[in-house]
Scaffold this active site. Structure first.
Site, mmCIF file in Angstrom:
data_model
loop_
_atom_site.group_PDB
_atom_site.id
_atom_site.type_symbol
_atom_site.label_atom_id
_atom_site.label_comp_id
_atom_site.label_asym_id
_atom_site.label_seq_id
_atom_site.Cartn_x
_atom_site.Cartn_y
_atom_site.Cartn_z
ATOM 1 N N GLU A 52 -51.406 3.703 29.726
ATOM 2 C CA GLU A 52 -51.553 3.349 28.313
ATOM 3 C C GLU A 52 -52.720 4.092 27.672
ATOM 4 O O GLU A 52 -52.632 4.534 26.521
ATOM 5 C CB GLU A 52 -51.747 1.838 28.173
ATOM 6 C CG GLU A 52 -50.495 1.021 28.450
ATOM 7 C CD GLU A 52 -49.392 1.272 27.437
ATOM 8 O OE1 GLU A 52 -49.690 1.701 26.303
ATOM 9 O OE2 GLU A 52 -48.224 1.069 27.776
ATOM 10 N N GLY A 96 -57.838 15.860 26.195
ATOM 11 C CA GLY A 96 -58.546 15.642 24.948
ATOM 12 C C GLY A 96 -59.006 14.211 24.771
ATOM 13 O O GLY A 96 -58.790 13.354 25.628
ATOM 14 N N CYS A 217 -28.854 3.774 16.697
ATOM 15 C CA CYS A 217 -29.797 2.672 16.895
ATOM 16 C C CYS A 217 -29.046 1.363 17.156
ATOM 17 O O CYS A 217 -28.162 0.987 16.366
ATOM 18 C CB CYS A 217 -30.701 2.513 15.683
ATOM 19 S SG CYS A 217 -31.855 1.119 15.814
#
Length: 370
Positions: A52, A96, A217
């Site tokens: 996460e 990063g 969807c």
């Protein structure tokens, strides 16, 4: 305090029938459409936490090899806590947003000291760890322990905004509070973690910021945004970040076979990482060559106590940091002497630089050394 009940939106989500249909369709879709990702093969909260944190502001394809290497090198919180911070930053290099790695390391130390090396399993204890907010705590505990905790991050913020036809920017206080209410209300009593993953996956794959794939969807008939044709208007626009152009100069100073690098100071960009000395010369970078060289040489001598003479331009690199677009001109330089190394700066042969945790531009410049 802003009242979420006054936020204009479609209230279908308050219907038990609507919520039941949404849960069933979303979980069924996830069974057949979920991507095969390494962090979905474990219920270890530590591994899920690492994933996460890495996934924040970073693409999945980029994260996968980093996640696998990181878990191989640091399979437990105790292993991570025992590592040197510079080593952790070196493993993180290329992802990063290095503050994430520093906070991950600090949190692992807290877990080792206060929880016996076991990732805590209460929301309050997880939330108290460095670098962990409401979203991350909820994601880790719902996915690893099936705790009924809502998740609102970039993908679900967009998905839930469209499912309630939210007519205001979703990051504003009252609309955001409403989205958290919706996220909590639609969670099933069981499989909360799987549901959260499914919602994030749907947002990532189909309910995209531009040109969402509404026809594929599973929630299309429940979505008021699709029904009203507002997919490009919802979520509401947030303030566009205004970028500033900056001009930096990097000094690749050499004495004999060694090159001079420094550790980036606390509180600034890339804190804790190593880099070639660099200076923000905006707008001085527009000066003619001799004046530019004199200014860089003056700043270098004032900072490090010895002189360099700027030489040829080695490379121009362009990159972004937060709200800045930076043009970095790197110059070779000859040092008049070699100062003793310290904890914050030192002289290194090219092969030694390979083991230092460098920022992205520093690593690119290091590859140009003879």
């Amino acid at each position: 305090m802003a009242d979420s009940s006054d936020v204009p939106h479609d209230g279908s989500w308050r219907s038990a029938s609507w919520r039941t249909q949404l849960r069933r369709r979303l979980l069924t879709w996830f069974t057949t459409s979920a991507r095969d990702l390494p962090w979905r093969k474990t219920r270890d909260p530590y591994a899920i936490w690492v994933s996460e944190v890495m996934l924040q502001q970073t693409q999945v394809a980029t994260v996968i090899p980093y996640f696998e290497r990181f878990l191989r090198d640091y399979p437990t919180p105790a292993a991570l806590a025992a590592a040197d911070e510079a080593e952790v930053l070196r493993r993180w290099e290329g992802l990063g947003y290095y503050r994430r790695a520093k906070q991950l390391h600090a949190a692992a130390k807290r877990i080792t000291a206060e929880h016996g090396g076991r990732f805590p399993e209460t929301f309050e204890a997880v939330l108290a760890l460095p670098g962990i907010g409401r979203y991350t705590a909820g994601a880790v505990l719902s996915i690893s322990r099936d705790q009924r905790l809502p998740v609102v991050e970039a993908n679900t913020l967009r998905l839930y905004s469209r499912l309630i036809a939210l007519r205001q920017p979703p990051t504003a206080t009252a609309p955001n509070r409403l989205l958290w209410e919706v996220a909590a209300a639609i969670l099933p009593r069981q499989q909360a973690g799987r549901f959260n993953q499914a919602a994030m996956e749907l947002g990532a794959l189909l309910c995209t910021p531009r040109n969402p794939d509404c026809e594929r969807c599973p929630l299309r008939s429940l979505c008021p945004t699709r029904r009203e044709g507002l997919q490009e208007e919802i979520p509401g626009k947030v303030r566009t970040l205004q970028y500033e152009d900056r001009s930096h100069v990097a000094v690749v100073a050499q004495h004999e076979d060694r090159f001079f690098l420094r550790r980036c100071p606390p509180g600034g960009h890339w804190a804790g990482l190593w880099d070639f000395p660099r200076y923000d010369l905006t707008p001085a970078a527009a000066l003619p060559g001799d004046a530019l060289a004199a200014e860089v040489e003056r700043r270098f001598a004032a900072e490090f106590g010895f002189a360099v003479r700027l030489g040829e331009k080695l490379k121009t690199l362009r990159h972004g940091v937060t709200r800045f677009r930076i043009t970095l001109d790197a110059f070779t330089a000859e040092a008049n002497r070699r100062e003793a190394d310290s904890a914050e700066c030192g002289w290194y042969q090219p092969h030694e630089i390979l083991d230092l945790p460098l920022n992205t531009t520093g690593r690119k410049l290091s590859r140009l050394l003879p």
